[in-house]
Design an enzyme around this catalytic site. Structure first.
Site, PDB file in Angstrom:
ATOM      1  CB  SER A  56      24.943  18.668  51.558  1.00 21.21           C
ATOM      2  OG  SER A  56      25.500  17.878  52.593  1.00 21.21           O
ATOM      3  CG  HIS A  57      22.523  16.095  54.519  1.00 25.75           C
ATOM      4  ND1 HIS A  57      23.667  16.120  53.769  1.00 25.75           N
ATOM      5  CD2 HIS A  57      21.779  15.064  54.046  1.00 25.75           C
ATOM      6  CE1 HIS A  57      23.646  15.145  52.877  1.00 25.75           C
ATOM      7  NE2 HIS A  57      22.504  14.481  53.022  1.00 25.75           N
ATOM      8  CG  ASP A 187      28.312  12.119  58.737  1.00 27.85           C
ATOM      9  OD1 ASP A 187      28.191  11.075  58.070  1.00 27.85           O
ATOM     10  OD2 ASP A 187      27.410  12.987  58.806  1.00 27.85           O
ATOM     11  CB  ALA A 189      28.987  10.282  51.276  1.00 24.94           C
ATOM     12  CG  ASP A 197      28.062  18.420  49.149  1.00 24.49           C
ATOM     13  OD1 ASP A 197      27.567  19.514  49.511  1.00 24.49           O
ATOM     14  OD2 ASP A 197      28.662  17.666  49.926  1.00 24.49           O
ATOM     15  N   GLY A 315      35.361  17.155  62.037  1.00 24.05           N
ATOM     16  CA  GLY A 315      34.474  17.729  63.066  1.00 24.05           C
ATOM     17  C   GLY A 315      34.879  19.133  63.480  1.00 24.05           C
TER      18      GLY A 315
HETATM   19  P1  NDP Z   1      32.679  15.580  53.682  1.00 25.93           P
HETATM   20  O1  NDP Z   1      33.503  14.961  52.637  1.00 25.93           O
HETATM   21  O2  NDP Z   1      32.405  17.023  53.589  1.00 25.93           O
HETATM   22  O3  NDP Z   1      33.341  15.342  55.122  1.00 25.93           O
HETATM   23  C1  NDP Z   1      33.553  14.048  55.570  1.00 25.93           C
HETATM   24  C2  NDP Z   1      34.234  14.073  56.921  1.00 25.93           C
HETATM   25  O4  NDP Z   1      35.575  14.484  56.754  1.00 25.93           O
HETATM   26  C3  NDP Z   1      33.608  15.041  57.912  1.00 25.93           C
HETATM   27  O5  NDP Z   1      33.668  14.481  59.177  1.00 25.93           O
HETATM   28  C4  NDP Z   1      34.519  16.270  57.802  1.00 25.93           C
HETATM   29  O6  NDP Z   1      34.540  17.046  58.984  1.00 25.93           O
HETATM   30  C5  NDP Z   1      35.838  15.645  57.528  1.00 25.93           C
HETATM   31  N1  NDP Z   1      36.707  16.484  56.736  1.00 25.93           N
HETATM   32  C6  NDP Z   1      36.417  17.130  55.582  1.00 25.93           C
HETATM   33  N2  NDP Z   1      37.521  17.758  55.123  1.00 25.93           N
HETATM   34  C7  NDP Z   1      38.500  17.515  56.002  1.00 25.93           C
HETATM   35  C8  NDP Z   1      39.872  17.885  56.083  1.00 25.93           C
HETATM   36  N3  NDP Z   1      40.428  18.653  55.153  1.00 25.93           N
HETATM   37  N4  NDP Z   1      40.593  17.459  57.134  1.00 25.93           N
HETATM   38  C9  NDP Z   1      40.036  16.672  58.084  1.00 25.93           C
HETATM   39  N5  NDP Z   1      38.749  16.286  58.059  1.00 25.93           N
HETATM   40  C10 NDP Z   1      38.002  16.699  57.029  1.00 25.93           C
HETATM   41  O7  NDP Z   1      31.297  14.800  53.846  1.00 25.93           O
HETATM   42  P2  NDP Z   1      30.480  14.003  52.732  1.00 25.93           P
HETATM   43  O8  NDP Z   1      30.336  14.904  51.570  1.00 25.93           O
HETATM   44  O9  NDP Z   1      31.069  12.685  52.525  1.00 25.93           O
HETATM   45  O10 NDP Z   1      29.074  13.834  53.460  1.00 25.93           O
HETATM   46  C11 NDP Z   1      28.287  14.995  53.733  1.00 25.93           C
HETATM   47  C12 NDP Z   1      27.098  14.638  54.544  1.00 25.93           C
HETATM   48  O11 NDP Z   1      26.147  13.947  53.754  1.00 25.93           O
HETATM   49  C13 NDP Z   1      27.352  13.754  55.763  1.00 25.93           C
HETATM   50  O12 NDP Z   1      26.817  14.398  56.901  1.00 25.93           O
HETATM   51  C14 NDP Z   1      26.578  12.478  55.475  1.00 25.93           C
HETATM   52  O13 NDP Z   1      26.016  11.849  56.608  1.00 25.93           O
HETATM   53  C15 NDP Z   1      25.482  13.011  54.571  1.00 25.93           C
HETATM   54  N6  NDP Z   1      24.918  11.925  53.772  1.00 25.93           N
HETATM   55  C16 NDP Z   1      23.718  11.401  54.180  1.00 25.93           C
HETATM   56  C17 NDP Z   1      23.169  10.340  53.474  1.00 25.93           C
HETATM   57  C18 NDP Z   1      21.915   9.696  53.937  1.00 25.93           C
HETATM   58  O14 NDP Z   1      21.504   8.711  53.334  1.00 25.93           O
HETATM   59  N7  NDP Z   1      21.254  10.171  54.970  1.00 25.93           N
HETATM   60  C19 NDP Z   1      23.822   9.788  52.281  1.00 25.93           C
HETATM   61  C20 NDP Z   1      25.090  10.404  51.990  1.00 25.93           C
HETATM   62  C21 NDP Z   1      25.603  11.449  52.704  1.00 25.93           C
HETATM   63  P3  NDP Z   1      33.646  18.403  59.100  1.00 25.93           P
HETATM   64  O15 NDP Z   1      32.231  17.927  59.263  1.00 25.93           O
HETATM   65  O16 NDP Z   1      34.181  19.124  60.301  1.00 25.93           O
HETATM   66  O17 NDP Z   1      33.851  19.163  57.823  1.00 25.93           O
HETATM   67  O1  PYC Z   2      23.487  13.470  50.097  1.00 24.77           O
HETATM   68  O2  PYC Z   2      23.766  11.475  49.249  1.00 24.77           O
HETATM   69  C1  PYC Z   2      23.134  12.276  49.929  1.00 24.77           C
HETATM   70  C2  PYC Z   2      21.898  11.818  50.584  1.00 24.77           C
HETATM   71  C3  PYC Z   2      21.155  10.734  50.290  1.00 24.77           C
HETATM   72  C4  PYC Z   2      20.095  10.712  51.163  1.00 24.77           C
HETATM   73  C5  PYC Z   2      20.212  11.793  51.977  1.00 24.77           C
HETATM   74  N1  PYC Z   2      21.334  12.442  51.614  1.00 24.77           N
END
Ligand code: NDP
Ligand code: PYC
Length: 346
Positions: A56-57, A187, A189, A197, A315
């Site tokens: 997604s990023h 990491d 959201a 996503d 991770g």
């Molecule tokens: P996920 O829900 O996919 O994952 C969140 C965390 O949980 C990760 O560290 C992941 O590890 C871990 N994880 C996922 N599934 C499991 C599991 N079954 N057991 C144990 N750990 C698990 O991430 P989000 O959808 O919440 O976020 C996705 C990305 O979007 C992030 O990198 C976030 O920084 C980015 N984002 C950026 C924004 C911005 O403003 N710049 C805004 C919102 C989101 P792993 O990575 O190993 O899967």
């Molecule tokens: O996936 O929510 C997101 C997001 C917002 C800004 C960058 N990524």
């Protein structure tokens, strides 16, 4: 499209070396007006996300970066201004540029302060963050430091108990060293699902699980398009995720001097995609703590977690994918690679 040694162009799916992807992305950023430093920093960030399967990023974000740069919403040439404001506090004005170059500019001062004071804060304002957050914290853990970061984004999340969106998707990332293995990194959201996503699901025509968002009438929906077209997301975990999202707004915006997720207006910049907000990092030197080494203690925690049956740490998936990418290359489908090469002017 011409073949390069790193790219097997006859296959429908291409396999790129990490460095080759970085160079390609760097060319795209340079061609769309960023400075060389900014191009390198963003290319490394985005290629790293793609390499780790953080789709997604990863390269999915490149069209958004390009349209944002074209719209004039962000300054791709901005030179961050770093201020040493206290023994444990560094401020950066990103100058309406990207957050990652601002972090890079302040990084050595931040680490120096964390090592001497035991803890240091980096407050970045006037910045755009359009990426995964783990790349901002993980490197500190490789240096034996503990790091926590928050960044706010754009209004698209309805606070728990409210009727309309206000918060951003507001991620929180944390990294800690451990003795025998990769650092512990999560990491996430604070929305039930990242906006990226939702876009990917809409593009693929997939439905979302229940509880992710609402349509323009505020009714629950599993249709990603209904969320994107006038609807909104929900926080994860009801009032708990909502409280964390509120905290992110306070730390990333109020404390840094950046915009809250609801405070900027990009309507006069068609094509603008990057939230113009702020970011906070807290870095701790665990060698100042009492007792056994922190890395040994975090290793013990992981051992106990595995002992009670845990198979996957946050991770782990990224690191497995990183290892696979190192062996097999980073896989991109033909359409994506063609598109990227077109954006790079190749
Ligand atoms: P996920 O829900 O996919 O994952 C969140 C965390 O949980 C990760 O560290 C992941 O590890 C871990 N994880 C996922 N599934 C499991 C599991 N079954 N057991 C144990 N750990 C698990 O991430 P989000 O959808 O919440 O976020 C996705 C990305 O979007 C992030 O990198 C976030 O920084 C980015 N984002 C950026 C924004 C911005 O403003 N710049 C805004 C919102 C989101 P792993 O990575 O190993 O899967
Ligand atoms: O996936 O929510 C997101 C997001 C917002 C800004 C960058 N990524």
């Amino acid at each position: 499209m011409t073949a390069t040694p790193e790219v097997a162009v006859s296959a429908p799916v291409h396999s790129l070396e990490f460095d080759a992807l970085v160079v390609l992305l760097e060319q795209i950023f340079l061609r769309h007006g960023t400075s060389a430093d900014v191009a390198r920093t963003l290319a490394l960030n985005c290629a790293g996300a793609e390499r780790d399967g953080a789709h997604s990023h990863g390269v999915f974000r490149i069209p958004g970066y390009v349209s944002t740069l074209k719209s004039g919403w962000v300054d791709g040439q901005a030179v961050p201004v770093v201020e040493d404001v206290a023994s444990g506090f560094v401020r950066v004005d990103a100058g309406n540029g990207f957050a990652q170059p601002a972090l890079a500019a302040a990084r050595s001062l931040l680490v120096e302060k964390a090592r001497s004071a035991g803890i240091a804060v980096l407050a970045i304002r006037n910045s755009h963050h359009f990426a995964a957050l783990w790349p901002d914290v993980e490197p500190f853990a490789y240096e034996g430091l503990v790091a926590l970061s928050v960044v706010n984004s754009m209004t698209c999340v309805v606070p728990h108990g409210a009727d309309r969106p206000l918060f951003g998707t507001n991620p929180i990332a944390f990294a800690a060293p451990r003795a025998d293995g990769e650092p512990i990194v999560f990491d996430l959201a604070t929305s039930a699902i990242a906006h990226g996503d939702v876009q990917i699901a809409a593009r693929k025509g997939e439905r979302l699980p229940q509880g992710m968002g609402v349509n323009s009438l505020g009714q629950p929906t599993q249709d990603p398009k209904a969320i994107l077209e006038g609807g909104a997301l929900l926080p994860f975990g009801g009032h708990k995720g909502s409280a964390l999202s509120m905290m992110v707004e306070l730390l990333a915006a109020a404390l840094t001097g950046g915009n809250f997720s609801f405070e900027f207006d990009w309507s006069n910049h068609p094509g603008a995609r990057t939230p113009w907000t702020g970011q906070l990092l807290i870095v701790i030197d665990p060698s100042k703590a009492a007792g056994q080494s922190f890395a040994e203690r975090s290793q013990e925690l992981v051992r106990q977690m595995h002992g009670v049956g845990l198979k996957r740490l946050p991770g782990d998936r990224r690191h497995s994918q990183r290892a696979r990418s190192a062996e097999e290359g980073i896989r991109l489908d033909n359409e994506t690679l063609e598109h990227l090469r077109g954006l790079a002017g190749l």
